[in-house]
Enzyme design. Structure first.
Site, PDB file in Angstrom:
ATOM      1  N   CYS A  46       0.788  -1.242   0.000  1.00 24.29           N
ATOM      2  CA  CYS A  46       0.000   0.000   0.000  1.00 24.29           C
ATOM      3  C   CYS A  46       0.822   1.295   0.000  1.00 24.29           C
ATOM      4  O   CYS A  46       0.349   2.309  -0.520  1.00 24.29           O
ATOM      5  CB  CYS A  46      -1.048   0.012   1.095  1.00 24.29           C
ATOM      6  SG  CYS A  46      -0.373   0.023   2.761  1.00 24.29           S
ATOM      7  N   ARG A  77       6.066 -19.129   2.092  1.00 27.04           N
ATOM      8  CA  ARG A  77       6.964 -18.006   2.383  1.00 27.04           C
ATOM      9  C   ARG A  77       7.863 -17.766   1.175  1.00 27.04           C
ATOM     10  O   ARG A  77       8.909 -18.376   1.044  1.00 27.04           O
ATOM     11  CB  ARG A  77       7.800 -18.284   3.648  1.00 27.04           C
ATOM     12  CG  ARG A  77       8.640 -17.073   4.076  1.00 27.04           C
ATOM     13  CD  ARG A  77       9.340 -17.297   5.402  1.00 27.04           C
ATOM     14  NE  ARG A  77       8.407 -17.453   6.503  1.00 27.04           N
ATOM     15  CZ  ARG A  77       7.739 -16.444   7.079  1.00 27.04           C
ATOM     16  NH1 ARG A  77       7.902 -15.221   6.655  1.00 27.04           N
ATOM     17  NH2 ARG A  77       6.916 -16.679   8.063  1.00 27.04           N
ATOM     18  N   CYS A  79      -5.302  -0.983   6.554  1.00 26.59           N
ATOM     19  CA  CYS A  79      -5.113  -1.861   5.406  1.00 26.59           C
ATOM     20  C   CYS A  79      -5.020  -3.299   5.865  1.00 26.59           C
ATOM     21  O   CYS A  79      -4.899  -3.575   7.058  1.00 26.59           O
ATOM     22  CB  CYS A  79      -3.863  -1.466   4.621  1.00 26.59           C
ATOM     23  SG  CYS A  79      -2.337  -1.793   5.507  1.00 26.59           S
ATOM     24  N   ARG A  87       9.890  -9.628  -0.994  1.00 27.62           N
ATOM     25  CA  ARG A  87      10.509  -9.590   0.332  1.00 27.62           C
ATOM     26  C   ARG A  87      11.742 -10.476   0.303  1.00 27.62           C
ATOM     27  O   ARG A  87      11.674 -11.603  -0.187  1.00 27.62           O
ATOM     28  CB  ARG A  87       9.542 -10.147   1.391  1.00 27.62           C
ATOM     29  CG  ARG A  87       8.306  -9.316   1.483  1.00 27.62           C
ATOM     30  CD  ARG A  87       7.370  -9.799   2.577  1.00 27.62           C
ATOM     31  NE  ARG A  87       6.402  -8.740   2.787  1.00 27.62           N
ATOM     32  CZ  ARG A  87       5.707  -8.537   3.889  1.00 27.62           C
ATOM     33  NH1 ARG A  87       5.852  -9.345   4.913  1.00 27.62           N
ATOM     34  NH2 ARG A  87       4.871  -7.532   3.981  1.00 27.62           N
ATOM     35  N   ASP A 107      -4.611 -10.633  13.076  1.00 32.22           N
ATOM     36  CA  ASP A 107      -4.109 -11.613  12.119  1.00 32.22           C
ATOM     37  C   ASP A 107      -5.091 -12.775  12.060  1.00 32.22           C
ATOM     38  O   ASP A 107      -5.571 -13.229  13.106  1.00 32.22           O
ATOM     39  CB  ASP A 107      -2.762 -12.191  12.607  1.00 32.22           C
ATOM     40  CG  ASP A 107      -1.586 -11.288  12.253  1.00 32.22           C
ATOM     41  OD1 ASP A 107      -1.793 -10.306  11.522  1.00 32.22           O
ATOM     42  OD2 ASP A 107      -0.468 -11.581  12.720  1.00 32.22           O
ATOM     43  N   ASN A 136      -4.365 -10.266   7.272  1.00 33.89           N
ATOM     44  CA  ASN A 136      -4.508  -9.381   8.426  1.00 33.89           C
ATOM     45  C   ASN A 136      -5.412  -8.209   8.096  1.00 33.89           C
ATOM     46  O   ASN A 136      -5.655  -7.903   6.930  1.00 33.89           O
ATOM     47  CB  ASN A 136      -3.152  -8.928   8.976  1.00 33.89           C
ATOM     48  CG  ASN A 136      -2.367  -8.148   7.967  1.00 33.89           C
ATOM     49  OD1 ASN A 136      -2.917  -7.332   7.236  1.00 33.89           O
ATOM     50  ND2 ASN A 136      -1.073  -8.397   7.913  1.00 33.89           N
ATOM     51  N   ARG A 159      -0.350 -17.804   0.543  1.00 33.67           N
ATOM     52  CA  ARG A 159      -0.758 -18.242   1.887  1.00 33.67           C
ATOM     53  C   ARG A 159      -2.149 -18.875   1.854  1.00 33.67           C
ATOM     54  O   ARG A 159      -2.386 -19.914   2.471  1.00 33.67           O
ATOM     55  CB  ARG A 159      -0.749 -17.045   2.848  1.00 33.67           C
ATOM     56  CG  ARG A 159       0.642 -16.472   3.123  1.00 33.67           C
ATOM     57  CD  ARG A 159       1.264 -17.020   4.382  1.00 33.67           C
ATOM     58  NE  ARG A 159       2.684 -16.700   4.431  1.00 33.67           N
ATOM     59  CZ  ARG A 159       3.235 -15.856   5.314  1.00 33.67           C
ATOM     60  NH1 ARG A 159       2.501 -15.271   6.248  1.00 33.67           N
ATOM     61  NH2 ARG A 159       4.533 -15.639   5.297  1.00 33.67           N
ATOM     62  N   GLU A 210      13.238 -12.792   2.096  1.00 28.47           N
ATOM     63  CA  GLU A 210      12.991 -13.660   3.258  1.00 28.47           C
ATOM     64  C   GLU A 210      14.285 -14.388   3.610  1.00 28.47           C
ATOM     65  O   GLU A 210      14.840 -15.106   2.786  1.00 28.47           O
ATOM     66  CB  GLU A 210      11.883 -14.673   2.956  1.00 28.47           C
ATOM     67  CG  GLU A 210      10.491 -14.061   2.759  1.00 28.47           C
ATOM     68  CD  GLU A 210       9.837 -13.623   4.075  1.00 28.47           C
ATOM     69  OE1 GLU A 210      10.425 -13.847   5.160  1.00 28.47           O
ATOM     70  OE2 GLU A 210       8.728 -13.042   4.003  1.00 28.47           O
ATOM     71  N   GLU A 233      -4.249  -6.585  -1.545  1.00 25.43           N
ATOM     72  CA  GLU A 233      -4.088  -5.530  -0.558  1.00 25.43           C
ATOM     73  C   GLU A 233      -5.397  -4.751  -0.484  1.00 25.43           C
ATOM     74  O   GLU A 233      -5.931  -4.307  -1.505  1.00 25.43           O
ATOM     75  CB  GLU A 233      -2.919  -4.613  -0.954  1.00 25.43           C
ATOM     76  CG  GLU A 233      -2.677  -3.462  -0.011  1.00 25.43           C
ATOM     77  CD  GLU A 233      -1.965  -3.860   1.289  1.00 25.43           C
ATOM     78  OE1 GLU A 233      -1.729  -5.062   1.518  1.00 25.43           O
ATOM     79  OE2 GLU A 233      -1.667  -2.944   2.065  1.00 25.43           O
ATOM     80  N   GLU A 251      -0.202 -17.374   9.313  1.00 26.18           N
ATOM     81  CA  GLU A 251      -0.800 -16.038   9.177  1.00 26.18           C
ATOM     82  C   GLU A 251      -1.118 -15.814   7.708  1.00 26.18           C
ATOM     83  O   GLU A 251      -0.225 -15.787   6.874  1.00 26.18           O
ATOM     84  CB  GLU A 251       0.171 -14.963   9.666  1.00 26.18           C
ATOM     85  CG  GLU A 251      -0.402 -13.577   9.490  1.00 26.18           C
ATOM     86  CD  GLU A 251       0.633 -12.465   9.568  1.00 26.18           C
ATOM     87  OE1 GLU A 251       1.630 -12.613  10.304  1.00 26.18           O
ATOM     88  OE2 GLU A 251       0.426 -11.456   8.885  1.00 26.18           O
TER      89      GLU A 251
HETATM   90  P1  ATP Z   1       5.178 -13.565   8.727  1.00 30.82           P
HETATM   91  O1  ATP Z   1       5.296 -13.204  10.168  1.00 30.82           O
HETATM   92  O2  ATP Z   1       4.542 -14.896   8.474  1.00 30.82           O
HETATM   93  O3  ATP Z   1       6.446 -13.368   7.952  1.00 30.82           O
HETATM   94  P2  ATP Z   1       4.352 -10.964   8.165  1.00 30.82           P
HETATM   95  O4  ATP Z   1       3.985 -10.471   9.500  1.00 30.82           O
HETATM   96  O5  ATP Z   1       5.678 -10.632   7.619  1.00 30.82           O
HETATM   97  O6  ATP Z   1       4.134 -12.532   8.092  1.00 30.82           O
HETATM   98  P3  ATP Z   1       2.718  -9.018   6.917  1.00 30.82           P
HETATM   99  O7  ATP Z   1       3.862  -8.126   6.790  1.00 30.82           O
HETATM  100  O8  ATP Z   1       1.668  -8.718   7.914  1.00 30.82           O
HETATM  101  O9  ATP Z   1       3.211 -10.515   7.129  1.00 30.82           O
HETATM  102  O10 ATP Z   1       2.078  -9.186   5.459  1.00 30.82           O
HETATM  103  C1  ATP Z   1       0.684  -9.279   5.219  1.00 30.82           C
HETATM  104  C2  ATP Z   1       0.332 -10.540   4.490  1.00 30.82           C
HETATM  105  O11 ATP Z   1       1.182 -10.725   3.380  1.00 30.82           O
HETATM  106  C3  ATP Z   1       0.465 -11.813   5.303  1.00 30.82           C
HETATM  107  O12 ATP Z   1      -0.685 -12.044   6.070  1.00 30.82           O
HETATM  108  C4  ATP Z   1       0.610 -12.850   4.213  1.00 30.82           C
HETATM  109  O13 ATP Z   1      -0.650 -13.201   3.666  1.00 30.82           O
HETATM  110  C5  ATP Z   1       1.370 -12.114   3.156  1.00 30.82           C
HETATM  111  N1  ATP Z   1       2.812 -12.424   3.196  1.00 30.82           N
HETATM  112  C6  ATP Z   1       3.771 -11.774   3.896  1.00 30.82           C
HETATM  113  N2  ATP Z   1       4.998 -12.295   3.671  1.00 30.82           N
HETATM  114  C7  ATP Z   1       4.802 -13.298   2.781  1.00 30.82           C
HETATM  115  C8  ATP Z   1       5.668 -14.209   2.117  1.00 30.82           C
HETATM  116  N3  ATP Z   1       6.980 -14.184   2.317  1.00 30.82           N
HETATM  117  N4  ATP Z   1       5.130 -15.120   1.271  1.00 30.82           N
HETATM  118  C9  ATP Z   1       3.807 -15.143   1.033  1.00 30.82           C
HETATM  119  N5  ATP Z   1       2.937 -14.305   1.616  1.00 30.82           N
HETATM  120  C10 ATP Z   1       3.411 -13.387   2.477  1.00 30.82           C
HETATM  121 ZN    ZN Z   2      -0.833  -2.041   3.704  1.00 24.60          ZN
HETATM  122 MG    MG Z   3       7.418 -11.631   7.488  1.00 24.13          MG
END
Ligand code: ATP
Ligand code: ZN
Ligand code: MG
Length: 524
Positions: free
Chosen positions: A318, A359, A483, A348, A436, A457, A490, A350, A367, A454
């Site tokens: 966003c 992940r 948002c 990301r 969440d 959210n 996921r 990761e 979004e 998760e």
């Molecule tokens: P986690 O703790 O599992 O890494 P996060 O707290 O980093 O999650 P947010 O930043 O809240 O996740 O991102 C919002 C949403 O984006 C999550 O609920 C999930 O659906 C999605 N998301 C985030 N990171 C990933 C990823 N690496 N792969 C797939 N989906 C993701």
């Molecule tokens: Zn957002």
């Molecule tokens: Mg994360």
């Protein structure tokens, strides 16, 4: 708090002989000025001039050397700015001399801290930090420019020292995570790892790049089905409109969204974007030729031809939207603004070993974004929560729960941790924070001992974004936003973890949207 600042006002000329005498009077006048409006009990904590000397710099210039000490009520560097105004008035009027510059000679600050940090740290612009149990004694680097003070950077250094210590405590504890609601238990049809099942069935294939996958036709169709479900159960009834958000994010956006405060500190791990120094074909010819001869590239050589990063690839989805509203005043009747974006991947970095499909580094996310008056935001957050429950629990028929979590940006700023858990009333979602939605993953083990995924959210963010991107309502009433994000990766990992890939075992309410899942080629 103790501030000890040594600096000088440099003069465009020499002090006249009577300066010494006049100066004494002026320092008395200055002290009275500084004390004006300060409460009796705080007088000890304001700036005092401990020492001053008139000194010659060379034949043409003099300087006024000062030592100013203070407590926290009026830190010495704030007094400096007021003294600059005071003395330029006096010097100009009475000596016809101007101040040509300010030299910060030394600045030592004793900062009150709650405890000695578990891990000591250094900071930019700070030459030494010595920690005791209740104080961090810092010495700033020499020759700090005056605009550093004018722009508030010294105050931010002091705040940062404290916040870093508080954050160490917060990070040491488990994330603030409180289950506030659970669905009924449901019997899973499988307890295999969904990534393995989907690979086996040809739904997904890993690429040669880390945590990146190709969606084959079957899972792509299911993704489109999910979109249809979202529109029918969420976006249409609540009046959300589709938009296309940019996916390359310049620094400017992350400065305002606050993400840069947490860069690679756990919670914001972006991919960076570099542009070429020039697009001139001649400049790139050697790279092309090298490839044509060796069929290889040398990434280091390319690096030399790049500018430093302009920002990065969209991370939270966003933030780059906000340029749409930035600096605008919007008619009251336009609100609430309800949007969603699923126009492209976000990225990301990761960390850790290779992860499964849940992940990924390149993720495809829905979004959901809402901007309006506080009451409108509280209402839509609650509506979204209810409708996501319907989609996850009813249409997809999954076992899941809701958790109240400390948003990363709030823990990042060192607050939100000592909230009384028992005071959180979550029948109604009407306060700043995040819910969440976590889905049970049978392959990970028993319900109460395993990590749930998760998947979605929903957040209420207060005025953080509207303030930082200066978005105003016509009436001047406060604007809030919120948002929520949920990736297809996921949703589908969680779905397959409980329901498998065989549509015969899938819930009726989902099958309503699917005629037949398309298949890919048969690989031999
Ligand atoms: P986690 O703790 O599992 O890494 P996060 O707290 O980093 O999650 P947010 O930043 O809240 O996740 O991102 C919002 C949403 O984006 C999550 O609920 C999930 O659906 C999605 N998301 C985030 N990171 C990933 C990823 N690496 N792969 C797939 N989906 C993701
Ligand atoms: Zn957002
Ligand atoms: Mg994360």
């Amino acid at each position: 708090m103790k501030y000890n600042l040594q600096f000088s006002f440099k003069l465009r000329g020499k002090f006249p002989v009577e300066a010494q005498e006049r100066m004494k009077e002026w320092f008395t006048e200055l002290q009275q000025l500084l004390e004006k409006g300060i409460q009796e009990r705080d007088l000890k904590k304001i700036s005092k001039v401990k020492k001053w000397v008139l000194k010659s710099v060379n034949e043409k210039e003099d300087e006024l050397l000062l030592t100013v000490v203070s407590g926290e009520t009026m830190p010495a560097h704030h007094a400096l700015l007021r003294m600059r105004k005071f003395f330029s008035g006096k010097f100009g009027k009475e000596f016809r001399l101007g101040i040509s510059g300010i030299d910060i000679k030394s600045y030592k600050i004793d900062i009150d801290i709650p405890n000695k940090p578990a891990k000591e740290f250094t900071l930019p612009f700070v030459s030494t930090i010595i920690f005791t149990n209740d104080t961090a004694k810092i010495t700033l680097e020499k020759n700090i420019p005056i605009d550093f003070i004018e722009k508030g950077s010294i105050d931010r250094i002091v705040k940062l020292v404290r916040n870093k210590i508080v954050e160490q405590i917060i990070r040491g504890k488990d994330e603030h995570h409180l289950v506030v609601w659970s669905s009924e238990q449901k019997k899973p049809v499988t307890n295999e790892n969904p990534t393995d099942i989907m690979i086996k069935d040809g739904w997904i294939q890993r690429t040669s790049y880390r945590n990146q996958w190709i969606f084959a036709p079957a899972i792509s169709a299911l993704t489109e089905t999910l979109k249809e479900i979202m529109v029918e159960h969420l976006y249409k009834p609540l009046g959300f409109k589709n938009m296309v958000f940019p996916k390359v994010v310049p620094w400017e956006v992350w400065k305002r969204s606050g993400h840069l405060s947490g860069i690679y500190q756990g919670g914001f791990e972006p991919y960076f974007v570099c542009t070429p120094k020039t697009a001139d074909p001649e400049y790139w010819e050697e790279i092309a030729d090298y490839f044509r001869i060796t069929l290889e590239i040398e990434p280091e050589k390319i690096m030399e031809k790049l500018r430093p990063p302009i920002g990065g690839l969209s991370f939270a989805q966003c933030p780059p939207f906000w340029t749409y509203l930035q600096g605008k005043t919007i008619s009251d009747d336009s609100f609430p603004l309800f949007y969603y974006d699923w126009s492209g991947p976000t990225f990301r970095y990761e960390s850790g070993a290779a992860h499964g499909f849940e992940r990924v580094d390149e993720l495809h996310r829905i979004e959901t974004l809402y901007i309006g008056f506080p009451e409108q935001i509280k209402k839509v957050a609650q509506d979204l929560r209810a409708n996501f429950r319907k989609i996850i629990g009813d249409v997809l028929d999954l076992e899941f729960r809701e958790a109240w979590v400390t948003p990363w940006w709030s823990s990042q700023e060192g607050k939100g941790d000592d909230e009384e858990e028992s005071t959180i009333e979550l029948k109604n979602f009407d306060q700043i924070g995040t819910i969440d939605m976590e889905i049970y993953m049978p392959y990970r083990g028993k319900r109460n001992q395993s990590n749930w995924l998760e998947t979605q959210n929903v957040s209420i963010l207060g005025n953080k974004y509207t303030k930082n991107f200066t978005v105003k309502s016509q009436s001047g009433k406060e604007l809030w936003s919120g948002c929520g994000g949920g990736s297809f990766e996921r949703y589908i990992s969680a779905f397959v973890a409980q329901k498998g890939t065989n549509p015969d075992k899938w819930p009726e309410k989902l099958l309503k949207y699917i005629d037949e899942l398309p298949s890919g080629p048969t690989f031999l």
